[in-house]
Design an enzyme around this catalytic site. Structure first.
Site, short mmCIF file in Angstrom:
data_model
loop_
_atom_site.label_atom_id
_atom_site.label_comp_id
_atom_site.label_asym_id
_atom_site.label_seq_id
_atom_site.Cartn_x
_atom_site.Cartn_y
_atom_site.Cartn_z
N LYS A 11 -9.38 41.38 35.32
CA LYS A 11 -9.15 40.26 36.23
C LYS A 11 -8.99 40.73 37.68
O LYS A 11 -8.86 41.93 37.93
CB LYS A 11 -7.91 39.50 35.77
CG LYS A 11 -8.08 38.85 34.39
CD LYS A 11 -6.82 38.12 33.98
CE LYS A 11 -6.98 37.45 32.63
NZ LYS A 11 -5.77 36.69 32.26
N TYR A 51 -12.66 28.64 30.75
CA TYR A 51 -11.29 28.32 30.31
C TYR A 51 -11.12 26.84 29.95
O TYR A 51 -10.00 26.34 29.92
CB TYR A 51 -10.29 28.73 31.40
CG TYR A 51 -10.10 30.22 31.49
CD1 TYR A 51 -9.44 30.92 30.48
CD2 TYR A 51 -10.59 30.95 32.56
CE1 TYR A 51 -9.27 32.29 30.54
CE2 TYR A 51 -10.42 32.32 32.63
CZ TYR A 51 -9.76 32.99 31.62
OH TYR A 51 -9.60 34.35 31.68
N ASN A 114 -2.11 39.10 34.76
CA ASN A 114 -1.89 40.03 33.65
C ASN A 114 -3.06 40.98 33.40
O ASN A 114 -3.23 41.50 32.31
CB ASN A 114 -1.47 39.28 32.38
CG ASN A 114 -2.51 38.33 31.87
OD1 ASN A 114 -3.66 38.34 32.30
ND2 ASN A 114 -2.13 37.48 30.95
N HIS A 117 -8.32 40.12 30.20
CA HIS A 117 -8.55 39.05 29.22
C HIS A 117 -9.29 39.69 28.05
O HIS A 117 -10.14 40.56 28.24
CB HIS A 117 -9.42 37.93 29.80
CG HIS A 117 -9.99 37.03 28.74
ND1 HIS A 117 -9.32 35.91 28.30
CD2 HIS A 117 -11.13 37.11 28.00
CE1 HIS A 117 -10.05 35.33 27.35
NE2 HIS A 117 -11.15 36.04 27.15
N GLU A 128 -17.64 33.69 23.81
CA GLU A 128 -17.33 34.21 25.14
C GLU A 128 -18.39 35.20 25.62
O GLU A 128 -18.77 35.17 26.80
CB GLU A 128 -15.95 34.86 25.13
CG GLU A 128 -14.83 33.86 24.97
CD GLU A 128 -13.45 34.49 24.98
OE1 GLU A 128 -12.48 33.70 25.01
OE2 GLU A 128 -13.32 35.73 24.97
#
Length: 145
Positions: A11, A51, A114, A117, A128
């Site tokens: 990310k 998402y 965080n 992913h 995905e």
């Protein structure tokens, strides 16, 4: 154990922290080989689509805003039980609860930023991966250590 493929995303906070190489190295240490990889700036439409499962949740807008705040690194990882190995390598979503030595414990700043992913099931991994990569973008090279 079955050879699987799973999606991993480093990310924007991971790129800003300069830990791309460290993260990829950790995956390789766990026998997860990147068979497709690229850096990309996600559009709002791409992030919202990816998402979409969280669209009704209160954090959706913030998640989308974060994911388009800078480039990301998209990867397809391959290996035995790749999805679970990836999840174990990442650690808990909340870095405060993540086991020492996991990516999130070592690199993430918060539950929102965080760092990584990873697909949460083999079925979702297929969806995905297809969202970001055509089959021709994934290599089938023989990986030897």
């Amino acid at each position: 154990m079955a050879i699987e493929r799973t999606l991993s995303i480093i990310k924007p906070d991971g790129l800003q922290s300069g830990v791309i190489g460290k993260i990829i190295s950790r995956f390789e240490e766990k026998q997860l080989k990147p068979v497709a990889i690229r850096m990309q700036q996600l559009s709002k439409t791409e992030a919202e689509g990816f998402y979409a499962v969280h669209k009704e949740r209160p954090f959706f807008k913030d998640l989308v805003a974060f994911m388009i705040s800078g480039p990301v690194v998209l990867m397809v990882l391959e290996g035995e039980s790749a999805m679970q190995k990836n999840r174990d390598t990442m650690g808990a979503t909340d870095p405060k609860k993540a086991e020492k030595g996991t990516l999130r414990a070592d690199f993430a700043k918060s539950i929102d930023a965080n760092t990584v992913h990873g697909s949460d099931s083999v079925e979702n991994a297929k969806i995905e991966i297809a969202y970001f990569f055509r089959g021709t973008e994934q290599t089938g090279y023989e990986w030897k250590r």
